[in-house]
Scaffold this active site. Structure first.
Site, PDB file in Angstrom:
ATOM      1  N   LYS A 190     -76.634 -26.676-142.841  1.00 24.92           N
ATOM      2  CA  LYS A 190     -75.744 -26.937-143.972  1.00 24.92           C
ATOM      3  C   LYS A 190     -74.405 -26.257-143.705  1.00 24.92           C
ATOM      4  CE  LYS A 190     -74.107 -25.915-148.330  1.00 24.92           C
ATOM      5  NZ  LYS A 190     -72.719 -26.054-147.842  1.00 24.92           N
ATOM      6  N   GLU A 265     -76.391 -12.593-142.131  1.00 28.31           N
ATOM      7  CA  GLU A 265     -75.197 -11.977-141.538  1.00 28.31           C
ATOM      8  C   GLU A 265     -74.145 -11.986-142.617  1.00 28.31           C
ATOM      9  OE1 GLU A 265     -74.744 -10.511-138.784  1.00 28.31           O
ATOM     10  OE2 GLU A 265     -76.421 -11.192-137.556  1.00 28.31           O
ATOM     11  N   CYS A 299     -66.031 -11.647-140.319  1.00 28.29           N
ATOM     12  CA  CYS A 299     -66.900 -10.645-140.942  1.00 28.29           C
ATOM     13  C   CYS A 299     -66.606  -9.266-140.363  1.00 28.29           C
ATOM     14  CB  CYS A 299     -68.363 -11.031-140.776  1.00 28.29           C
ATOM     15  SG  CYS A 299     -68.773 -11.519-139.110  1.00 28.29           S
ATOM     16  N   GLU A 400     -64.786  -6.653-149.702  1.00 22.72           N
ATOM     17  CA  GLU A 400     -64.337  -7.517-148.605  1.00 22.72           C
ATOM     18  C   GLU A 400     -63.274  -8.490-149.120  1.00 22.72           C
ATOM     19  OE1 GLU A 400     -67.044 -10.538-146.884  1.00 22.72           O
ATOM     20  OE2 GLU A 400     -66.484  -9.645-144.961  1.00 22.72           O
TER      21      GLU A 400
HETATM   22  P1  NAI Z   1     -70.419 -18.307-149.421  1.00 17.49           P
HETATM   23  O1  NAI Z   1     -71.258 -17.197-148.953  1.00 17.49           O
HETATM   24  O2  NAI Z   1     -70.581 -18.713-150.826  1.00 17.49           O
HETATM   25  O3  NAI Z   1     -70.664 -19.604-148.509  1.00 17.49           O
HETATM   26  C1  NAI Z   1     -71.329 -19.592-147.280  1.00 17.49           C
HETATM   27  C2  NAI Z   1     -72.285 -20.779-147.218  1.00 17.49           C
HETATM   28  O4  NAI Z   1     -73.275 -20.635-148.209  1.00 17.49           O
HETATM   29  C3  NAI Z   1     -71.613 -22.120-147.472  1.00 17.49           C
HETATM   30  O5  NAI Z   1     -72.195 -23.107-146.658  1.00 17.49           O
HETATM   31  C4  NAI Z   1     -71.959 -22.372-148.926  1.00 17.49           C
HETATM   32  O6  NAI Z   1     -71.930 -23.714-149.292  1.00 17.49           O
HETATM   33  C5  NAI Z   1     -73.350 -21.817-149.003  1.00 17.49           C
HETATM   34  N1  NAI Z   1     -73.772 -21.472-150.364  1.00 17.49           N
HETATM   35  C6  NAI Z   1     -73.018 -21.159-151.439  1.00 17.49           C
HETATM   36  N2  NAI Z   1     -73.781 -20.898-152.511  1.00 17.49           N
HETATM   37  C7  NAI Z   1     -75.059 -21.036-152.106  1.00 17.49           C
HETATM   38  C8  NAI Z   1     -76.325 -20.890-152.756  1.00 17.49           C
HETATM   39  N3  NAI Z   1     -76.423 -20.551-154.033  1.00 17.49           N
HETATM   40  N4  NAI Z   1     -77.441 -21.092-152.037  1.00 17.49           N
HETATM   41  C9  NAI Z   1     -77.370 -21.413-150.734  1.00 17.49           C
HETATM   42  N5  NAI Z   1     -76.213 -21.595-150.072  1.00 17.49           N
HETATM   43  C10 NAI Z   1     -75.069 -21.399-150.746  1.00 17.49           C
HETATM   44  O7  NAI Z   1     -68.930 -17.945-149.076  1.00 17.49           O
HETATM   45  P2  NAI Z   1     -67.565 -18.613-149.615  1.00 17.49           P
HETATM   46  O8  NAI Z   1     -67.611 -18.810-151.083  1.00 17.49           O
HETATM   47  O9  NAI Z   1     -67.266 -19.772-148.796  1.00 17.49           O
HETATM   48  O10 NAI Z   1     -66.542 -17.431-149.301  1.00 17.49           O
HETATM   49  C11 NAI Z   1     -66.443 -16.357-150.218  1.00 17.49           C
HETATM   50  C12 NAI Z   1     -66.322 -15.036-149.528  1.00 17.49           C
HETATM   51  O11 NAI Z   1     -67.420 -14.846-148.649  1.00 17.49           O
HETATM   52  C13 NAI Z   1     -65.121 -14.862-148.640  1.00 17.49           C
HETATM   53  O12 NAI Z   1     -64.008 -14.528-149.360  1.00 17.49           O
HETATM   54  C14 NAI Z   1     -65.579 -13.752-147.725  1.00 17.49           C
HETATM   55  O13 NAI Z   1     -65.385 -12.504-148.345  1.00 17.49           O
HETATM   56  C15 NAI Z   1     -67.053 -14.013-147.573  1.00 17.49           C
HETATM   57  N6  NAI Z   1     -67.376 -14.710-146.304  1.00 17.49           N
HETATM   58  C16 NAI Z   1     -67.983 -14.000-145.316  1.00 17.49           C
HETATM   59  C17 NAI Z   1     -68.265 -14.598-144.114  1.00 17.49           C
HETATM   60  C18 NAI Z   1     -68.899 -13.855-142.998  1.00 17.49           C
HETATM   61  O14 NAI Z   1     -68.772 -14.264-141.845  1.00 17.49           O
HETATM   62  N7  NAI Z   1     -69.624 -12.786-143.246  1.00 17.49           N
HETATM   63  C19 NAI Z   1     -67.912 -16.000-143.851  1.00 17.49           C
HETATM   64  C20 NAI Z   1     -67.309 -16.669-144.979  1.00 17.49           C
HETATM   65  C21 NAI Z   1     -67.066 -16.028-146.141  1.00 17.49           C
END
Ligand code: NAI
Ligand code: MG
Length: 507
Positions: A190, A265, A299, A400
């Protein structure tokens, strides 16, 4: 990001590239027939239409993956043959690397200069784990009970849900896909709703290699509509997630329902620690790359500069000078050093944190706003921003931000540097800049993080385990050991006795 496609958008659909999802080896529309737009962060305009999947599509994809898992074509393959397929995938990805990089840039705004290296490097995960596929051996146990032959074997876990964020979709997906398939699992992937295109293009390359249908499926859509049902589906055995702390914790909790295996992660608030005895010019470059490369959207961003007080002013001056010289612009241009951030909500989040920092009393010594240049008005740009006068207890030092925003925190001595670096709920990585050999040897053991970089930052390899301590995650990715995170160990007991003894006594 649109919730529902407007009639106008539908009318203009002809000008937008339309994608399909990949389920059970077929290219399909979503069950609802709906799409959502995906944007180009540099132009601020939509360029593609992505199928808006929901629970129904998730169910189809998981069932296809489950069927493939038990199919003769996949289960019956030898580990060596699985490895050969993965190496062929690596070769095919190599051929498509420049094109995949271009799609990545169009959808997430990162520099072509970086993405082209990343897509070129990608294949190594498939080679490495392809090579490992037939080297995972169980053991014969010299068991203490006579007349028994006891051995262990490693088996796949089952259907793996791989949930991917937007910062480096192809790269972060490879960290999961390569070991999961090497171990004999099947996958439902996904992508993030902000960057689905590159993984759909990846699936096109995947399709040419000869894996049986259903071994890899891609369902696109929003977190609540695709990610959530995927991470609770009864036929999913493991969830491998990269993304935000909040979503990671939600997934961990919901997966508990059916005791799925989970690896996470998550984010970080990594400290780049600079001592007075550091090679200053190298440290300046390291700190800049730690926070401004990829516009801070990694990250491992070194978002806290923890710098020795006696050199604070001189060091910050040099940082500001280098940050000032950064070229903001078209991420496709080789001369550009800072592109836009990936999506509109992320831009809003970064600007919010800049406000919070100012309210908390931190001083922006550079940046702290969107750029004013005419050419940068359409894209989602933020100026490289450095806040001085930050206390480690401030929100900008604890939360973050995931953008080009650096917090500078001074320290007196080594003990205080360690205390500040560890004073966070995260524990992903740390950088250490010193020429004192004893310090360089002493300090890594004291830092509560999964990766320490000494006189370098952000180095990564398929061979080196990566993953967080504390609330930065669960489990590791890359490196030999972690393939076993995608396997389960079975113990087999065989009696060599001719006759079963007294059945009323357990032995
Ligand atoms: P997110 O963690 O919500 O999204 C990551 C993935 O999880 C996407 O594919 C999203 O569709 C999916 N997702 C969202 N809600 C979900 C749920 N309830 N159940 C299962 N999957 C779900 O991150 P988002 O909203 O795109 O970014 C928000 C913040 O997350 C950023 O500002 C940053 O701080 C952090 N982030 C950290 C990353 C890392 O590499 N550790 C990468 C991207 C974002
Ligand atoms: Mg996009």
């Amino acid at each position: 990001m649109n919730d529902r496609l407007s009639p106008q958008a539908l009318a203009s659909a002809g000008t937008l590239q339309k994608f399909k999802m990949f389920i059970g080896g077929e290219w399909v529309d979503s069950a609802s027939g709906e799409y959502f737009e995906t944007d180009n962060p540099y132009t601020g305009l939509p360029w593609g239409l992505i199928p808006r999947g929901n629970e129904e599509d998730v169910d189809l994809a998981v069932k296809a993956a489950h069927k493939a898992l038990h199919s003769r074509e996949w289960r019956g393959l030898t580990a060596s043959n699985r490895g050969a397929l993965l190496r062929a995938l690596g070769d095919a990805l190599g051929e498509h690397a420049p094109r995949l990089a271009e799609i990545e840039v169009r959808d997430n705004g990162k520099l072509y200069a970086e993405m082209s290296q990343q897509t070129e490097y990608l294949r190594q995960w498939y080679y490495y784990f392809g090579g490992l596929a037939d080297k995972i051996e169980g053991a014969v146990i010299p068991i203490d009970k006579p007349d028994n032959f006891t051995y262990t074997r490693y088996e796949p876990i089952g259907v793996v849900a791989a949930i991917i964020p937007w910062n480096s979709p192809l790269f972060l997906a490879a960290w999961k896909i390569a070991p999961a398939l090497a171990a004999g699992n099947t996958i439902v992937l996904k992508p993030s709703e902000f960057t689905s295109a590159s993984l759909l293009e990846f699936a096109k390359v995947f399709e040419t290699v000869g894996f049986p249908p259903g071994v890899l499926n891609v369902v696109t859509g929003f977190g609540a509509e695709v990610g959530a049902p995927l991470s609770v589906h009864p036929l999913v055995a493991k969830v491998a997630f990269t993304g935000s702390e909040a979503t990671g914790k939600r997934i961990y909790a919901s997966a508990a329902n059916s005791l799925k295996k989970v690896t996470l992660e998550l984010g970080g608030k990594s400290a780049n620690i600079v001592f007075k005895d550091a090679d200053v010019d190298n440290a300046v470059k390291g700190v800049i790359s730690g926070i401004f490369a990829a516009c801070g959207q990694t990250c491992v961003a070194g978002s806290r500069l923890v710098v020795q007080k006696s050199m604070h002013d001189e060091f910050v001056e040099k940082l500001v000078a280098l940050a000032k010289s950064a070229n903001l612009g078209d991420p496709m241009k080789p001369t550009t050093q800072l592109g836009p951030v990936t999506n509109r909500p992320q831009l809003a989040k970064i600007l919010d944190y800049i406000d919070i920092a100012k309210k908390e009393g931190a001083e922006a010594v550079i940046g702290g706003k969107r750029p004013v240049e005419e050419a940068l008005q359409n894209g989602w740009f933020v100026e490289p921003t450095i806040f001085a006068g930050v206390k480690n207890s401030m929100r900008i030092a604890q939360e973050e931000i995931f953008g080009p925003v650096l917090s500078v925190i001074p320290f007196e001595d080594e003990e205080e540097a360690i205390a500040i670096a560890n004073d966070t709920t995260f524990g992903l990585a740390a950088g250490l800049w010193t020429t004192d050999l004893r310090r360089a040897l002493r300090m890594p053991a004291r830092l509560e993080v999964g990766t320490v970089w000494v006189n370098t930052y952000r180095a990564m390899s398929y061979m080196a385990p990566f993953g967080g301590y504390k609330q930065s995650g669960l489990g590791k990715e890359s490196g030999q050991d972690m393939i076993k995170d995608y396997m389960q160990k079975k113990t087999v007991w065989m009696s060599t006795q001719e006759e079963v003894p007294n059945p009323f006594i357990i032995r």
